[in-house]
Design an enzyme around this catalytic site. Sequence first.
Site, mmCIF file in Angstrom:
data_model
loop_
_atom_site.group_PDB
_atom_site.id
_atom_site.type_symbol
_atom_site.label_atom_id
_atom_site.label_comp_id
_atom_site.label_asym_id
_atom_site.label_seq_id
_atom_site.Cartn_x
_atom_site.Cartn_y
_atom_site.Cartn_z
ATOM 1 N N CYS A 122 25.112 -12.855 -55.126
ATOM 2 C CA CYS A 122 26.441 -13.396 -55.450
ATOM 3 C C CYS A 122 26.456 -14.922 -55.569
ATOM 4 O O CYS A 122 27.397 -15.488 -56.112
ATOM 5 C CB CYS A 122 27.461 -12.934 -54.419
ATOM 6 S SG CYS A 122 27.400 -11.170 -54.148
ATOM 7 N N HIS A 264 33.427 -17.336 -54.026
ATOM 8 C CA HIS A 264 32.939 -16.005 -54.415
ATOM 9 C C HIS A 264 34.001 -14.975 -54.016
ATOM 10 O O HIS A 264 34.558 -15.024 -52.918
ATOM 11 C CB HIS A 264 31.615 -15.706 -53.710
ATOM 12 C CG HIS A 264 31.190 -14.285 -53.838
ATOM 13 N ND1 HIS A 264 31.182 -13.631 -55.047
ATOM 14 C CD2 HIS A 264 30.774 -13.380 -52.911
ATOM 15 C CE1 HIS A 264 30.778 -12.390 -54.858
ATOM 16 N NE2 HIS A 264 30.524 -12.199 -53.576
ATOM 17 N N ASN A 294 34.409 -7.117 -56.442
ATOM 18 C CA ASN A 294 33.292 -8.049 -56.265
ATOM 19 C C ASN A 294 32.277 -7.788 -57.375
ATOM 20 O O ASN A 294 31.612 -6.753 -57.387
ATOM 21 C CB ASN A 294 32.668 -7.804 -54.884
ATOM 22 C CG ASN A 294 31.472 -8.691 -54.603
ATOM 23 O OD1 ASN A 294 30.981 -9.390 -55.491
ATOM 24 N ND2 ASN A 294 30.998 -8.655 -53.372
#
Length: 337
Positions: A122, A264, A294
């Site tokens: 990520c 994030h 996500n």
Amino acid sequence: MEYAAKITGTGSAFPQNRVSNIDISEKLALSGIETNDSWIRERTGIAERRMSMPGNSEEHNSSLGLAAAWNALKMAEKTPLDIDQIIYSTCTPDTILPSTACWLQHKLGAAKAWGMDLNAACSGFIYGLSIADQFICSGKAKTTLVIGAEVLSSIINWSDRSSCILFGDGAGAAVVERTQATSDQRILSTHLLSDGALWEMLHVPAGGSALPATPEIALQHLNKIQMNGREIFKVAVRTLSSFALKALKKNQMTVDMLDWFIPHQANFRIIEAVAKRLNLPMEKVLINVDRYGNTSSATVPTMLDEAVRDGRIQKGQTVLLDAFGAGLTYGSVLLRW
Ligand code: ACO
């Protein structure tokens, strides 16, 4: 001549298929696993995510990356032949060989570029921007395409209700170009760190050379995501906050000098806790996790693209990008738009 790097174009792309929390509840119910819309919304802030249709080549990782890249090139008023390097962040590549960067280069016709994949999960887009910044500042590159793209649906463990609800697919892109070191609009600083000691918190045990995937391995879901959600939550809040502060300190700035914060997008509650720690009003925090879940390395560039295109991010504003990911990996980029 001293150089700096600036983002001149952004783009994003998502698969067509919207998967709501109710869709997931119905899917899990078929295996006798219970979840529901209100639990998912309350614990994660996610309402829906996009998922590629397996077998649809238009929604392969490199195809989503391609659509995002075209959008970014258009905004930057560049052609594929202007690109001299492609940094492609992904942990869900089209193929092990060749790299997804090479697939993209071929599809885009970026014949003058070299390209490579980067796996920092990520944090990948932030790692990619940092690499682009270094190549550009050193004079080795002029125009870089940085992509963050994932088809996480290919590694979701549908037998684990605490992780399968989190992830989605998508791609974000940025064209990063050379500018003068004295330019107001530029990347101001980058900070990166990895901590491999924490590998177990989020990993895919099989499918690599250490444990190649077999039908038996697949039956045990070992080629899918394994996650310790509670522990990641704590590390995420701590490291997102500290990497935000590192970036500000490096530039002798304070939190109130930030115009926008793009963390994030793993979980709304993580983002909220970080904003609280930083004493940053939520109005300055950009959020798309509710609509896309996500998407790993795609969360930061897709959010950036959305806010640039809808006019929230304006020329001269200060934007902080901040991420954590499997590895674990951490990173922040402070830039003036
Ligand atoms: N539906 C209903 N109940 C559930 C679900 C679900 N989907 N998932 C877990 N539960 C249950 C658990 O079984 C548990 O039940 P119990 O109390 O009877 O044992 C209860 O809910 C609470 O479980 P917790 O794990 O404590 O729930 P928590 O509030 O921590 O939320 C979550 C879980 C959403 C995973 C949270 O820990 C989280 O978001 N962590 C961060 C993980 C993350 O963001 N990972 C993304 C990857 S990291 C990255 O992006 C780099």
